[in-house]
Write an enzyme that holds these catalytic residues in place. Structure first.
Site, PDB file in Angstrom:
ATOM      1  N   GLU A  40      26.929  37.803  57.022  1.00 54.16           N
ATOM      2  CA  GLU A  40      25.889  38.276  56.121  1.00 54.16           C
ATOM      3  C   GLU A  40      26.245  39.702  55.706  1.00 54.16           C
ATOM      4  O   GLU A  40      26.420  40.580  56.548  1.00 54.16           O
ATOM      5  CB  GLU A  40      24.526  38.268  56.830  1.00 54.16           C
ATOM      6  CG  GLU A  40      23.381  38.379  55.845  1.00 54.16           C
ATOM      7  CD  GLU A  40      22.024  38.215  56.521  1.00 54.16           C
ATOM      8  OE1 GLU A  40      21.037  38.589  55.880  1.00 54.16           O
ATOM      9  OE2 GLU A  40      21.965  37.720  57.655  1.00 54.16           O
ATOM     10  N   ASP A  69      36.086  43.860  50.325  1.00 60.32           N
ATOM     11  CA  ASP A  69      34.792  43.812  49.657  1.00 60.32           C
ATOM     12  C   ASP A  69      34.986  44.513  48.328  1.00 60.32           C
ATOM     13  O   ASP A  69      35.486  45.640  48.273  1.00 60.32           O
ATOM     14  CB  ASP A  69      33.685  44.477  50.466  1.00 60.32           C
ATOM     15  CG  ASP A  69      32.308  44.032  49.962  1.00 60.32           C
ATOM     16  OD1 ASP A  69      32.041  42.822  49.994  1.00 60.32           O
ATOM     17  OD2 ASP A  69      31.531  44.890  49.516  1.00 60.32           O
ATOM     18  N   SER A  70      34.660  43.828  47.273  1.00 61.23           N
ATOM     19  CA  SER A  70      34.936  44.387  45.959  1.00 61.23           C
ATOM     20  C   SER A  70      33.830  44.018  44.994  1.00 61.23           C
ATOM     21  O   SER A  70      33.045  43.101  45.245  1.00 61.23           O
ATOM     22  CB  SER A  70      36.290  43.872  45.441  1.00 61.23           C
ATOM     23  OG  SER A  70      36.347  42.470  45.511  1.00 61.23           O
ATOM     24  N   PHE A 149      39.326  35.468  38.111  1.00 61.54           N
ATOM     25  CA  PHE A 149      38.064  34.884  38.577  1.00 61.54           C
ATOM     26  C   PHE A 149      36.979  35.942  38.461  1.00 61.54           C
ATOM     27  O   PHE A 149      37.238  37.084  38.102  1.00 61.54           O
ATOM     28  CB  PHE A 149      38.201  34.363  40.014  1.00 61.54           C
ATOM     29  CG  PHE A 149      38.615  35.401  41.030  1.00 61.54           C
ATOM     30  CD1 PHE A 149      37.679  36.054  41.818  1.00 61.54           C
ATOM     31  CD2 PHE A 149      39.961  35.716  41.218  1.00 61.54           C
ATOM     32  CE1 PHE A 149      38.061  37.009  42.752  1.00 61.54           C
ATOM     33  CE2 PHE A 149      40.356  36.670  42.158  1.00 61.54           C
ATOM     34  CZ  PHE A 149      39.400  37.313  42.921  1.00 61.54           C
ATOM     35  N   GLY A 150      35.754  35.547  38.746  1.00 64.46           N
ATOM     36  CA  GLY A 150      34.645  36.503  38.719  1.00 64.46           C
ATOM     37  C   GLY A 150      34.419  37.086  37.324  1.00 64.46           C
ATOM     38  O   GLY A 150      34.307  36.361  36.338  1.00 64.46           O
ATOM     39  N   TYR A 151      34.396  38.410  37.256  1.00 66.63           N
ATOM     40  CA  TYR A 151      34.115  39.111  35.993  1.00 66.63           C
ATOM     41  C   TYR A 151      35.380  39.392  35.175  1.00 66.63           C
ATOM     42  O   TYR A 151      35.318  40.083  34.165  1.00 66.63           O
ATOM     43  CB  TYR A 151      33.403  40.442  36.292  1.00 66.63           C
ATOM     44  CG  TYR A 151      32.055  40.265  36.944  1.00 66.63           C
ATOM     45  CD1 TYR A 151      30.904  40.103  36.185  1.00 66.63           C
ATOM     46  CD2 TYR A 151      31.934  40.260  38.333  1.00 66.63           C
ATOM     47  CE1 TYR A 151      29.661  39.936  36.793  1.00 66.63           C
ATOM     48  CE2 TYR A 151      30.699  40.092  38.950  1.00 66.63           C
ATOM     49  CZ  TYR A 151      29.569  39.930  38.177  1.00 66.63           C
ATOM     50  OH  TYR A 151      28.341  39.765  38.764  1.00 66.63           O
ATOM     51  N   ASP A 152      36.523  38.855  35.621  1.00 67.62           N
ATOM     52  CA  ASP A 152      37.792  39.155  34.942  1.00 67.62           C
ATOM     53  C   ASP A 152      37.767  38.920  33.429  1.00 67.62           C
ATOM     54  O   ASP A 152      38.334  39.708  32.674  1.00 67.62           O
ATOM     55  CB  ASP A 152      38.944  38.362  35.569  1.00 67.62           C
ATOM     56  CG  ASP A 152      39.340  38.899  36.946  1.00 67.62           C
ATOM     57  OD1 ASP A 152      38.716  39.882  37.416  1.00 67.62           O
ATOM     58  OD2 ASP A 152      40.260  38.332  37.563  1.00 67.62           O
ATOM     59  N   LYS A 172      48.310  41.991  36.725  1.00 64.49           N
ATOM     60  CA  LYS A 172      47.033  42.316  37.347  1.00 64.49           C
ATOM     61  C   LYS A 172      47.245  43.014  38.691  1.00 64.49           C
ATOM     62  O   LYS A 172      46.609  44.036  38.977  1.00 64.49           O
ATOM     63  CB  LYS A 172      46.193  41.045  37.525  1.00 64.49           C
ATOM     64  CG  LYS A 172      44.801  41.333  38.076  1.00 64.49           C
ATOM     65  CD  LYS A 172      43.995  40.051  38.275  1.00 64.49           C
ATOM     66  CE  LYS A 172      42.680  40.345  38.976  1.00 64.49           C
ATOM     67  NZ  LYS A 172      41.958  39.146  39.372  1.00 64.49           N
ATOM     68  N   HIS A 177      42.119  46.972  41.007  1.00 66.72           N
ATOM     69  CA  HIS A 177      41.483  47.633  42.143  1.00 66.72           C
ATOM     70  C   HIS A 177      42.002  47.070  43.462  1.00 66.72           C
ATOM     71  O   HIS A 177      42.331  47.815  44.383  1.00 66.72           O
ATOM     72  CB  HIS A 177      39.966  47.469  42.045  1.00 66.72           C
ATOM     73  CG  HIS A 177      39.512  46.043  41.868  1.00 66.72           C
ATOM     74  ND1 HIS A 177      39.990  45.230  40.856  1.00 66.72           N
ATOM     75  CD2 HIS A 177      38.649  45.266  42.585  1.00 66.72           C
ATOM     76  CE1 HIS A 177      39.431  44.032  40.954  1.00 66.72           C
ATOM     77  NE2 HIS A 177      38.625  44.026  41.987  1.00 66.72           N
TER      78      HIS A 177
END
Length: 198
Positions: A40, A69-70, A149-152, A172, A177
């Site tokens: 969690e 964690d990103s 993936f994600g917000y890419d 990339k 980051h």
């Protein structure tokens, strides 16, 4: 050396393997180490959540564990979604739903943003290594590209005139980051292993 990844995200695993394999470091999924831990994420910073995940998987597996964690921090949204990037908009949204919500919330706003990644590695002896990487950019007005993936698809790099989703994995990894955090982590790990041979 073997590190257990404190994530079930196969794309994160691929990025980490690409960058760390040159050191002879093998990164494996939790399932390959015989553990299944859901942590969690109660921290309010990337550093706190990364440490929570790495420590839990290290304790469960008895092996060194690495966690990332990103998230995406948008200036006009006061740094949101930040540590809540994967949960932005609630549990009913997938990656596409989350970036569509972000674009909706960005209407008429300045587009400045950055991706942040914090890598933490916890060793059974109590040692901890931490590295942070940031990649500045802007939020595109519409998704572009099929990769990542994600917000890419909506994270735009003005200097390259492309979104993260339009870059090759090699492009990339060189500027992202996570790529920058992993390069810093790799340097820290090399120094650590030099002093503490496994």
């Amino acid at each position: 050396m073997r590190l257990v990844l404190a994530s079930k995200n196969g794309k994160k695993l691929t990025e980490m393997r690409d960058i760390l394999s040159h050191m002879g470091v093998e990164v494996c999924l939790q399932s390959e180490a015989g553990v299944d831990v859901d942590v969690e994420e109660t921290g309010t910073t990337f550093e706190e959540n990364s440490l929570l995940k790495a420590r839990a998987v290290m304790q469960a597996s008895g092996l060194p564990a690495i966690a990332d964690d990103s998230g995406l921090c948008v200036d006009a949204l006061g740094g949101a979604p930040g540590v809540y990037s994967a949960r932005y908009g609630g549990p009913g949204l997938d990656d596409t739903g989350r970036y569509r919500l972000l674009l909706e919330n960005m209407r008429g706003q300045p587009r400045g943003a950055k991706f942040v990644s914090v890598i933490t590695c916890c060793f059974p002896n109590g040692d901890v290594l931490t590295a942070r990487g940031e990649c500045p950019g802007t939020i595109a007005f519409a998704p572009m590209g099929e990769g990542g993936f994600g917000y890419d698809p909506v994270f735009f790099l003005p200097q390259l005139k492309k979104t993260f989703a339009q870059l090759t994995p090699e492009e990339k990894n060189a500027i992202s980051h996570r790529g920058l955090a992993l390069k810093q982590f790799r340097a820290e790990l090399e120094e650590y292993l030099g002093k503490n041979p496994q």
